[in-house]
Scaffold this motif. Structure first.
Motif, PDB file in Angstrom:
ATOM      1  N   ARG A   1       0.840  -1.209   0.000  1.00  0.00           N
ATOM      2  CA  ARG A   1       0.000   0.000   0.000  1.00  0.00           C
ATOM      3  C   ARG A   1       0.870   1.253   0.000  1.00  0.00           C
ATOM      4  O   ARG A   1       0.573   2.226  -0.703  1.00  0.00           O
ATOM      5  CB  ARG A   1      -0.920  -0.006   1.223  1.00  0.00           C
ATOM      6  CG  ARG A   1      -1.818   1.223   1.316  1.00  0.00           C
ATOM      7  CD  ARG A   1      -2.870   1.228   0.212  1.00  0.00           C
ATOM      8  NE  ARG A   1      -3.542   2.497   0.124  1.00  0.00           N
ATOM      9  CZ  ARG A   1      -4.795   2.639  -0.335  1.00  0.00           C
ATOM     10  NH1 ARG A   1      -5.474   1.590  -0.745  1.00  0.00           N
ATOM     11  NH2 ARG A   1      -5.346   3.823  -0.405  1.00  0.00           N
TER      12      ARG A   1
ATOM     13  N   ASP B   1       0.692   3.919  -2.970  1.00  0.00           N
ATOM     14  CA  ASP B   1       0.289   5.309  -2.726  1.00  0.00           C
ATOM     15  C   ASP B   1       1.336   6.294  -3.236  1.00  0.00           C
ATOM     16  O   ASP B   1       0.995   7.321  -3.838  1.00  0.00           O
ATOM     17  CB  ASP B   1       0.042   5.528  -1.233  1.00  0.00           C
ATOM     18  CG  ASP B   1      -1.270   4.922  -0.757  1.00  0.00           C
ATOM     19  OD1 ASP B   1      -2.079   4.495  -1.602  1.00  0.00           O
ATOM     20  OD2 ASP B   1      -1.478   4.875   0.475  1.00  0.00           O
ATOM     21  N   SER B   2       2.607   6.007  -2.977  1.00  0.00           N
ATOM     22  CA  SER B   2       3.659   6.924  -3.432  1.00  0.00           C
ATOM     23  C   SER B   2       3.764   6.923  -4.956  1.00  0.00           C
ATOM     24  O   SER B   2       3.975   7.972  -5.577  1.00  0.00           O
ATOM     25  CB  SER B   2       5.000   6.572  -2.792  1.00  0.00           C
ATOM     26  OG  SER B   2       5.386   5.234  -3.058  1.00  0.00           O
TER      27      SER B   2
ATOM     28  N   GLU C   1       0.715   8.874  -6.306  1.00  0.00           N
ATOM     29  CA  GLU C   1       0.880  10.319  -6.130  1.00  0.00           C
ATOM     30  C   GLU C   1       1.741  10.903  -7.240  1.00  0.00           C
ATOM     31  O   GLU C   1       1.403  11.944  -7.822  1.00  0.00           O
ATOM     32  CB  GLU C   1       1.509  10.600  -4.773  1.00  0.00           C
ATOM     33  CG  GLU C   1       1.647  12.074  -4.450  1.00  0.00           C
ATOM     34  CD  GLU C   1       2.173  12.322  -3.051  1.00  0.00           C
ATOM     35  OE1 GLU C   1       2.429  13.498  -2.728  1.00  0.00           O
ATOM     36  OE2 GLU C   1       2.325  11.348  -2.286  1.00  0.00           O
TER      37      GLU C   1
ATOM     38  N   TYR D   1      -2.087  -1.429  -7.081  1.00  0.00           N
ATOM     39  CA  TYR D   1      -1.674  -0.038  -7.262  1.00  0.00           C
ATOM     40  C   TYR D   1      -2.704   0.783  -8.043  1.00  0.00           C
ATOM     41  O   TYR D   1      -2.765   2.007  -7.905  1.00  0.00           O
ATOM     42  CB  TYR D   1      -0.275   0.073  -7.872  1.00  0.00           C
ATOM     43  CG  TYR D   1      -0.093  -0.205  -9.344  1.00  0.00           C
ATOM     44  CD1 TYR D   1      -0.266   0.791 -10.293  1.00  0.00           C
ATOM     45  CD2 TYR D   1       0.317  -1.462  -9.790  1.00  0.00           C
ATOM     46  CE1 TYR D   1      -0.046   0.557 -11.640  1.00  0.00           C
ATOM     47  CE2 TYR D   1       0.542  -1.711 -11.137  1.00  0.00           C
ATOM     48  CZ  TYR D   1       0.356  -0.697 -12.059  1.00  0.00           C
ATOM     49  OH  TYR D   1       0.571  -0.940 -13.392  1.00  0.00           O
TER      50      TYR D   1
ATOM     51  N   SER E   1      -5.006   2.788  -5.702  1.00  0.00           N
ATOM     52  CA  SER E   1      -4.471   4.053  -5.189  1.00  0.00           C
ATOM     53  C   SER E   1      -4.638   5.167  -6.218  1.00  0.00           C
ATOM     54  O   SER E   1      -4.988   6.306  -5.868  1.00  0.00           O
ATOM     55  CB  SER E   1      -2.990   3.892  -4.817  1.00  0.00           C
ATOM     56  OG  SER E   1      -2.840   3.038  -3.705  1.00  0.00           O
TER      57      SER E   1
ATOM     58  N   GLN F   1      -7.098   8.617  -5.888  1.00  0.00           N
ATOM     59  CA  GLN F   1      -6.609   9.983  -6.054  1.00  0.00           C
ATOM     60  C   GLN F   1      -7.362  10.729  -7.155  1.00  0.00           C
ATOM     61  O   GLN F   1      -7.446  11.962  -7.122  1.00  0.00           O
ATOM     62  CB  GLN F   1      -5.104   9.967  -6.334  1.00  0.00           C
ATOM     63  CG  GLN F   1      -4.303   9.467  -5.140  1.00  0.00           C
ATOM     64  CD  GLN F   1      -2.852   9.885  -5.184  1.00  0.00           C
ATOM     65  OE1 GLN F   1      -2.466  10.856  -5.821  1.00  0.00           O
ATOM     66  NE2 GLN F   1      -2.015   9.140  -4.481  1.00  0.00           N
TER      67      GLN F   1
END
Length: 228
Positions: A81, A85-86, A89, A124, A127, A131
């Motif tokens: 996770r 998330d990174s 982003e 992924y 995520s 966003q």
């Protein structure tokens, strides 16, 4: 014509809303942040890619092998996770077509439920979808080990080609949505999504590669050429 109670806009991800494929960049991101020594294994990943190109292995096997090589056989949910998330982003900050953002916002404003349907792995994709404000994700699923770690193996089928349409139909069933009660838009850059585009009420060939551009012209599908 009576309005249908459900409005669904389904987007492919790689090269439809993102400027480039995301799988190899995710592998590099994961290796760099989890075990930098794995970056030295990239030439082996290239050999796996050659095996796929020469039809020695299929797309699903390629994904499993490269994940095991670059990320590892097992990854905890928490670690994956954080990596997802990174990566999401960064992808959402610099890797999207601005016209895609605008279209997603337009569909949302028109009352469409937004769904991301992609062959990329769900761990992924979810995520990225969060966003961007998507309501649902249909993606390739991962198997879990007995201790709840994510493995490099695929659970079920790769969400690609006719398999993607089957998974979309399964999602509709899980959501309790009758196809006849839904107005469906589908966006994709690749001809592999032709089955789902045929199934949709409105098909949008988005930044299409030549085979899809040709098919879109024959089928009368709308072509969207999004700028940078």
């Amino acid at each position: 014509m009576q309005a249908r109670p459900h409005r669904i806009a389904i987007y492919d991800m790689d090269k439809t809303i993102t400027r480039a494929p995301t799988w190899t960049p995710f592998l590099v991101h994961a290796a760099r942040n989890r075990a930098p020594w794995r970056l030295a294994l990239m030439p082996i990943a290239g050999l796996y890619g050659l095996g796929y190109a020469t039809k020695l292995i299929d797309r699903a096997r390629l994904k499993q092998l490269t994940q095991q090589l670059m990320v590892g056989r097992f990854t905890s949910r928490a670690d994956m996770r954080a990596l997802a998330d990174s990566f999401a982003e960064r992808t959402c900050a610099t890797g999207l077509f601005e016209d895609a953002r605008a279209r997603i916002a337009q569909d949302h404003a028109q009352g469409f439920r937004l769904v991301l349907a992609t062959a990329s792995f769900g761990y992924y994709v979810e995520s990225i979808a969060e966003q961007l404000g998507f309501d649902g994700v249909i993606a390739t699923r991962s198997r879990f080990h007995d201790d709840d770690r994510i493995t490099a193996l695929i659970d079920g089928e790769n969400c690609y080609g006719p398999g993607k349409l089957r998974m979309v139909e399964a999602w509709f069933a899980d959501q309790g949505i009758d196809r006849a009660d839904a107005e469906v838009r589908f966006y994709s850059d690749h001809v592999s999504d032709a089955p789902a585009m045929e199934w949709a009420d409105e098909a949008f060939a988005t930044n299409p590669h030549p085979p899809l551009r040709k098919l879109a012209k024959a089928k009368g599908w709308t072509v969207l050429d999004w700028g940078k």
